[in-house]
Scaffold this motif. Structure first.
Motif, PDB file in Angstrom:
ATOM      1  N   ASP A  38      30.750  46.498  65.245  1.00  0.00           N
ATOM      2  CA  ASP A  38      31.717  45.502  65.713  1.00  0.00           C
ATOM      3  C   ASP A  38      32.613  44.957  64.606  1.00  0.00           C
ATOM      4  O   ASP A  38      33.558  44.233  64.894  1.00  0.00           O
ATOM      5  CB  ASP A  38      30.981  44.339  66.388  1.00  0.00           C
ATOM      6  CG  ASP A  38      31.920  43.496  67.221  1.00  0.00           C
ATOM      7  OD1 ASP A  38      32.835  44.065  67.858  1.00  0.00           O
ATOM      8  OD2 ASP A  38      31.769  42.268  67.222  1.00  0.00           O
ATOM      9  N   ARG A  40      35.337  45.253  61.272  1.00  0.00           N
ATOM     10  CA  ARG A  40      36.488  46.071  60.913  1.00  0.00           C
ATOM     11  C   ARG A  40      36.684  46.052  59.399  1.00  0.00           C
ATOM     12  O   ARG A  40      36.479  45.024  58.756  1.00  0.00           O
ATOM     13  CB  ARG A  40      37.768  45.544  61.563  1.00  0.00           C
ATOM     14  CG  ARG A  40      38.073  46.090  62.944  1.00  0.00           C
ATOM     15  CD  ARG A  40      37.142  45.554  63.987  1.00  0.00           C
ATOM     16  NE  ARG A  40      37.629  45.846  65.350  1.00  0.00           N
ATOM     17  CZ  ARG A  40      36.959  45.541  66.438  1.00  0.00           C
ATOM     18  NH1 ARG A  40      35.779  44.946  66.361  1.00  0.00           N
ATOM     19  NH2 ARG A  40      37.454  45.832  67.627  1.00  0.00           N
ATOM     20  N   ARG A 252      37.788  51.164  63.958  1.00  0.00           N
ATOM     21  CA  ARG A 252      37.017  50.223  63.140  1.00  0.00           C
ATOM     22  C   ARG A 252      37.446  50.238  61.674  1.00  0.00           C
ATOM     23  O   ARG A 252      37.197  49.282  60.959  1.00  0.00           O
ATOM     24  CB  ARG A 252      35.512  50.561  63.231  1.00  0.00           C
ATOM     25  CG  ARG A 252      34.901  50.319  64.609  1.00  0.00           C
ATOM     26  CD  ARG A 252      34.926  48.840  64.955  1.00  0.00           C
ATOM     27  NE  ARG A 252      34.335  48.579  66.259  1.00  0.00           N
ATOM     28  CZ  ARG A 252      35.022  48.511  67.391  1.00  0.00           C
ATOM     29  NH1 ARG A 252      36.329  48.730  67.377  1.00  0.00           N
ATOM     30  NH2 ARG A 252      34.422  48.237  68.533  1.00  0.00           N
ATOM     31  N   THR A 297      36.556  40.915  60.202  1.00  0.00           N
ATOM     32  CA  THR A 297      37.348  41.896  59.470  1.00  0.00           C
ATOM     33  C   THR A 297      37.340  41.593  57.977  1.00  0.00           C
ATOM     34  O   THR A 297      37.413  40.434  57.566  1.00  0.00           O
ATOM     35  CB  THR A 297      38.812  41.885  59.969  1.00  0.00           C
ATOM     36  OG1 THR A 297      38.833  42.292  61.341  1.00  0.00           O
ATOM     37  CG2 THR A 297      39.686  42.819  59.153  1.00  0.00           C
ATOM     38  N   THR A 373      28.534  46.897  57.425  1.00  0.00           N
ATOM     39  CA  THR A 373      27.903  47.964  58.211  1.00  0.00           C
ATOM     40  C   THR A 373      26.395  48.047  58.047  1.00  0.00           C
ATOM     41  O   THR A 373      25.735  48.748  58.826  1.00  0.00           O
ATOM     42  CB  THR A 373      28.489  49.334  57.827  1.00  0.00           C
ATOM     43  OG1 THR A 373      28.066  49.677  56.497  1.00  0.00           O
ATOM     44  CG2 THR A 373      30.012  49.320  57.884  1.00  0.00           C
TER      45      THR A 373
END
Length: 398
Positions: A38, A40, A252, A297, A373
């Motif tokens: 989810d 970025r 992503r 992000t 991540t």
């Protein structure tokens, strides 16, 4: 009919062609990768060697005013020691919200030769030297993450982003661009420019005399019948808006370049267009992504090396070593200038001329990817950035 082939027109055209790696945002691609997580990640390559100590100014260093006469004051204060270049003042709301930060005194392992092309190759390969990996570190990251697949074509210009080259699927997209030379011819022109200091100086001078107009289509290019080109002065906005659109969907990861940082002459003027493009790009990403996606992000803006600490005889700076990384997004720990400041005393400088690097630029990038991540440290140090010691966590993500 006026004679368009004047000396100034020739040099403006030469600057458009030969200085393309340092000036035109249409010559490097933007690529995207889709994945199920989810967060970025946006990686921006600042081609041309951004001067970190002009962008994030160490006003608190006693040597700064002597080394950089005329730069003191004028920009917003960041933390009592560092100040921001005035052309980035519009980014202060991001700084105040903790969504903009910097990492100072960083560099790749590249040293001494100071070639843009070698420096960018190492930056994008993510390796300790020029030998070794033929793929890029961002592509190697994708090989270690689940569910990665390409979507559609997204490449700005006709070149490649080397940090995305590799076995993992990615997609490229290009806006409508009317380029005169092939990528091979452009690369050759850039090589010739770099190897000839006099030619390089002429290009830089012509670009400065012409201002941003040197980047716009020349009259004969507008009538070539090959379709309307994207305005070079607005290309960064097209890139940012399109990136935000894709990242609102399945994409992503996005990567692209902002050029124009090779400021050998009259830096106080030469750096302004690039700073404006950077500022506008970050703000367009912020507005385009919206609050919920922006909060997840991280934007990393990296450059191949820094520039000399002292101003040269033409009011510019030459190729150096230590530089700065720009961080943005709701996922980064902003409102702070990260890093270990080495000082500006002559004995503190690298080879008594450059800002001393105190951390490998790959390390903060690796920690950001770890935070976004969850990829483990071993994969980052052995696969994504082979040979890297990430060191202690600098806490650059939330």
């Amino acid at each position: 009919m006026p004679n368009l082939f004047t000396r100034r027109h020739f040099f403006a055209r030469s600057a458009l062609i030969g200085c393309s790696a340092a000036a035109s945002p249409l010559l490097t691609p933007v690529s995207f990768a889709a994945a199920p997580w989810d967060t970025r990640l946006v990686v921006i390559i600042l081609r041309g060697a951004m001067d970190g100590i002009d962008v994030v100014r160490p006003y608190g260093a006693p040597e700064y005013a002597t080394l950089r006469p005329g730069e003191a004051g004028g920009g917003p204060d960041l933390d009592g020691f560092f100040g921001l270049h005035p052309e980035l003042s519009d980014l202060m709301p991001l700084w105040n919200a903790g969504e903009l930060g910097f990492y100072h005194a960083v560099s790749t392992p590249y040293r001494d030769k100071r070639s843009h092309f070698d420096g960018q190759d190492i930056l994008e390969a993510g390796t300790p030297g020029l030998d070794g990996a033929r793929d890029g570190w961002l592509n190697r990251l994708l090989t270690k993450l689940p569910g990665v697949e390409a979507r559609t074509a997204y490449a700005i210009g006709r070149g490649d982003m080397k940090l995305l080259a590799g076995s993992a699927p990615v997609a490229d997209w290009s806006p409508d661009a009317d380029l005169v030379l092939s990528p091979q011819a452009l690369r050759l022109a850039e090589r010739v420019m770099e190897d000839d200091p006099a030619f390089h100086a002429a290009f830089s001078e012509a670009l400065m005399l012409s201002g941003d107009s040197a980047l716009a289509p020349l009259p004969d290019e507008e009538t070539m019948g090959m379709g309307a080109p994207v305005d070079s002065n607005k290309a960064h906005a097209v890139i940012a808006e399109y990136a935000a659109e894709q990242l609102r969907g399945d994409a992503r990861i996005a990567a692209f370049s902002i050029n124009g940082w090779d400021t050998h002459n009259r830096q106080s003027r030469a750096i302004v267009p690039a700073l404006r493009r950077l500022s506008e790009t970050l703000l367009l990403l912020r507005s385009g992504l919206g609050n919920s996606i922006w909060s997840n992000t991280a934007v990393i803006a990296m450059t191949e090396f820094g520039r000399t600490v002292a101003i040269n005889g033409t009011g510019g700076t030459d190729h150096g070593t230590g530089g700065a990384m720009v961080l943005a997004g709701g996922a980064v720990q902003g409102g702070k200038v990260h890093g270990d400041w080495p000082g500006l005393a002559e004995s503190d400088l690298y080879q008594r001329r450059d800002l001393m690097p105190t951390r490998d630029v790959r390390a903060p990038a690796a920690w950001i990817m770890h935070g976004l991540t969850g990829i483990d440290r071993a994969a980052l140090e052995q696969v994504v950035f082979p040979g890297l010691d990430m060191g202690d966590d600098p806490r650059v993500t939330r």
